[in-house]
Design a protein around this motif. Structure first.
Motif, PDB file in Angstrom:
ATOM      1  N   TYR A  73     -34.212  83.164  74.593  1.00 37.67           N
ATOM      2  CA  TYR A  73     -33.581  84.611  74.952  1.00 37.67           C
ATOM      3  C   TYR A  73     -34.197  84.791  76.401  1.00 37.67           C
ATOM      4  N   ASP A  74     -35.261  84.341  76.700  1.00 34.21           N
ATOM      5  CA  ASP A  74     -35.300  84.857  78.132  1.00 34.21           C
ATOM      6  C   ASP A  74     -34.803  84.457  79.533  1.00 34.21           C
ATOM      7  N   GLY A  75     -33.994  85.196  80.310  1.00 32.31           N
ATOM      8  CA  GLY A  75     -32.970  85.453  81.649  1.00 32.31           C
ATOM      9  C   GLY A  75     -31.953  85.131  81.619  1.00 32.31           C
ATOM     10  N   MET A  76     -31.574  85.692  80.101  1.00 34.48           N
ATOM     11  CA  MET A  76     -29.783  85.394  79.505  1.00 34.48           C
ATOM     12  C   MET A  76     -30.057  86.349  79.958  1.00 34.48           C
ATOM     13  N   CYS A  77     -27.738  86.483  80.162  1.00 35.53           N
ATOM     14  CA  CYS A  77     -27.539  88.655  80.690  1.00 35.53           C
ATOM     15  C   CYS A  77     -27.328  89.342  79.459  1.00 35.53           C
ATOM     16  N   ILE A  78     -26.395  89.976  79.693  1.00 33.66           N
ATOM     17  CA  ILE A  78     -25.313  91.433  79.291  1.00 33.66           C
ATOM     18  C   ILE A  78     -24.059  90.350  78.958  1.00 33.66           C
ATOM     19  N   HIS A  79     -23.867  90.135  78.381  1.00 28.41           N
ATOM     20  CA  HIS A  79     -22.447  89.067  78.919  1.00 28.41           C
ATOM     21  C   HIS A  79     -20.464  90.745  78.042  1.00 28.41           C
ATOM     22  N   ASP A  80     -21.514  90.838  77.866  1.00 27.41           N
ATOM     23  CA  ASP A  80     -20.616  91.705  77.331  1.00 27.41           C
ATOM     24  C   ASP A  80     -20.748  93.583  77.303  1.00 27.41           C
ATOM     25  N   TYR A  81     -20.271  94.233  78.352  1.00 25.64           N
ATOM     26  CA  TYR A  81     -20.908  95.708  78.051  1.00 25.64           C
ATOM     27  C   TYR A  81     -19.611  96.540  78.475  1.00 25.64           C
ATOM     28  N   THR A  82     -20.003  97.441  76.953  1.00 28.24           N
ATOM     29  CA  THR A  82     -18.893  98.218  76.205  1.00 28.24           C
ATOM     30  C   THR A  82     -19.612  99.771  76.035  1.00 28.24           C
ATOM     31  N   ARG A 254     -16.564  92.734  85.456  1.00 24.77           N
ATOM     32  CA  ARG A 254     -15.939  91.783  85.524  1.00 24.77           C
ATOM     33  C   ARG A 254     -14.817  91.748  83.675  1.00 24.77           C
ATOM     34  N   LYS A 255     -13.561  91.382  83.868  1.00 26.22           N
ATOM     35  CA  LYS A 255     -12.855  91.296  82.832  1.00 26.22           C
ATOM     36  C   LYS A 255     -12.783  89.337  82.794  1.00 26.22           C
ATOM     37  N   ILE A 256     -13.483  89.050  81.840  1.00 27.84           N
ATOM     38  CA  ILE A 256     -13.659  87.504  82.074  1.00 27.84           C
ATOM     39  C   ILE A 256     -13.214  86.703  80.272  1.00 27.84           C
ATOM     40  N   THR A 257     -12.111  86.182  80.543  1.00 27.36           N
ATOM     41  CA  THR A 257     -11.582  85.638  78.988  1.00 27.36           C
ATOM     42  C   THR A 257     -11.912  84.373  78.419  1.00 27.36           C
ATOM     43  N   PHE A 278     -14.130  89.460  77.843  1.00 28.91           N
ATOM     44  CA  PHE A 278     -15.971  90.143  77.986  1.00 28.91           C
ATOM     45  C   PHE A 278     -15.387  91.395  79.113  1.00 28.91           C
ATOM     46  N   ASP A 279     -16.405  92.148  79.547  1.00 31.56           N
ATOM     47  CA  ASP A 279     -16.225  93.076  80.163  1.00 31.56           C
ATOM     48  C   ASP A 279     -18.033  92.530  80.402  1.00 31.56           C
ATOM     49  N   THR A 280     -18.096  91.503  81.493  1.00 33.07           N
ATOM     50  CA  THR A 280     -19.497  91.302  82.243  1.00 33.07           C
ATOM     51  C   THR A 280     -19.998  91.801  83.464  1.00 33.07           C
ATOM     52  N   PRO A 281     -21.230  92.258  83.372  1.00 36.05           N
ATOM     53  CA  PRO A 281     -21.176  92.786  85.340  1.00 36.05           C
ATOM     54  C   PRO A 281     -22.197  91.611  85.327  1.00 36.05           C
ATOM     55  N   ILE A 282     -21.449  91.525  87.244  1.00 38.13           N
ATOM     56  CA  ILE A 282     -21.366  89.826  87.797  1.00 38.13           C
ATOM     57  C   ILE A 282     -22.390  90.683  89.055  1.00 38.13           C
TER      58      ILE A 282
END
Length: 296
Positions: A73-82, A254-257, A278-282
């Motif tokens: 898991y190390d280094g992965m991102c929060i890909h969807d922030y709801t 950013r909304k990402i399909t 996803f609502d992704t913090p970029i």
């Protein structure tokens, strides 16, 4: 004689401690392991300890611990922030773009590199392992006779699974209840869509959502003080402060399909075209800096 007895007892204690260090999963595991997830945002770290429940989800807990120990898991991102969850476990940010992890290839490589075997309970009908765990929740027919310790309340740690489409693909699963609620049969054939989890998880940040308890596996809970101080007063407050610096027409996420299941071993699923938004913090991502097991 008393001195001799003391020496024997001391030696036994040392040997016991050594056995625990060398065989953490064998004889020294507890019903309530603990992990610390460190979230990193805008140059600061926020560490939250979660207590896991082997009573609620033994295979999910073991699988998650093994992935964490392997550094998956190390280094992965929060890909969807709801508004009610922080989703992670399957994506990294690469040059400002969301990139899905090739899960199956990655865990196979980790097994070889670290000489470990990941806990799993889902196989193709021909016996090929999928490195996944069958969902330990009521929607999969897995009931907990003792009652569940954790539910969808603030701080819940939850394994989830992606939409795999409507194609009827059968897999074999090993039930966590040993077959108690399946006429004594520990294995059964189910639709692949009921495969609970590979590595995806989220921290639930809403108040309560009992409707999801039967759909997803809650397997841990954040320490109450950590949740309040590290997440609410820490990470979430830092995000709110950062948002105030943004121009009115600029969003934090950013909304990402995203096309799902790109690396799924079943072609009907990988090419099935399932999507999610996803609502992704970029620009200012939330990164899973590490997940450390602190109690087995």
């Amino acid at each position: 004689m008393k001195h001799k007895v003391r020496r024997i007892v001391s030696l036994a204690s040392v040997l016991t401690l050594g056995a625990c260090a060398l065989g953490m999963f064998a004889g020294c595991t507890t019903q309530h392991p603990e992990v610390t997830i460190t979230y990193s945002f805008n140059g600061k770290d926020y560490s939250v300890t979660y207590t896991l429940s082997r009573n609620d989800a033994p295979k999910t807990v073991q699988h998650f611990i093994e992935l964490a120990d392997a550094g998956y898991y190390d280094g992965m991102c929060i890909h969807d922030y709801t508004s009610d969850a922080l989703y992670s476990g399957g994506y990294r940010l690469v040059d400002g773009e969301l990139e899905e992890i090739d899960y199956l290839t990655t865990v196979k490589a980790l097994e070889e590199e670290k000489n470990i075997t990941f806990t799993q309970s889902v196989w193709m009908e021909d016996g090929t392992p999928l490195y996944a765990v069958y969902g330990e929740f009521s929607g999969n027919g897995v009931e907990n006779e003792k009652g569940r310790e954790y539910r969808h309340t603030s701080g819940a740690l939850v394994m989830y699974y992606t939409n795999k489409g409507t194609k009827e693909i059968d897999v074999k699963v090993e039930r966590a209840d040993g077959g108690k609620n399946n006429d004594g049969k520990s294995e059964q054939t189910v639709h692949y869509s009921k495969n609970s989890a590979t590595s995806l998880f989220y921290t639930y940040t809403g108040v309560s959502n009992s409707s999801n308890d039967g759909k997803y596996c809650v397997f841990g809970m954040a320490d109450e003080d950590d949740y309040q101080n590290e997440l609410e007063k820490g990470l979430f407050a830092a995000i709110a402060e950062y948002k105030e610096t943004l121009a009115e027409d600029v969003e934090f996420t950013r909304k990402i399909t995203q096309t799902l299941n790109k690396y799924d071993p079943f072609e009907d699923v990988s090419k099935g075209g399932a999507e999610d938004e996803f609502d992704t913090p970029i620009e200012k991502p939330i990164i899973i800096k590490s997940i450390k097991v602190i109690k087995y």
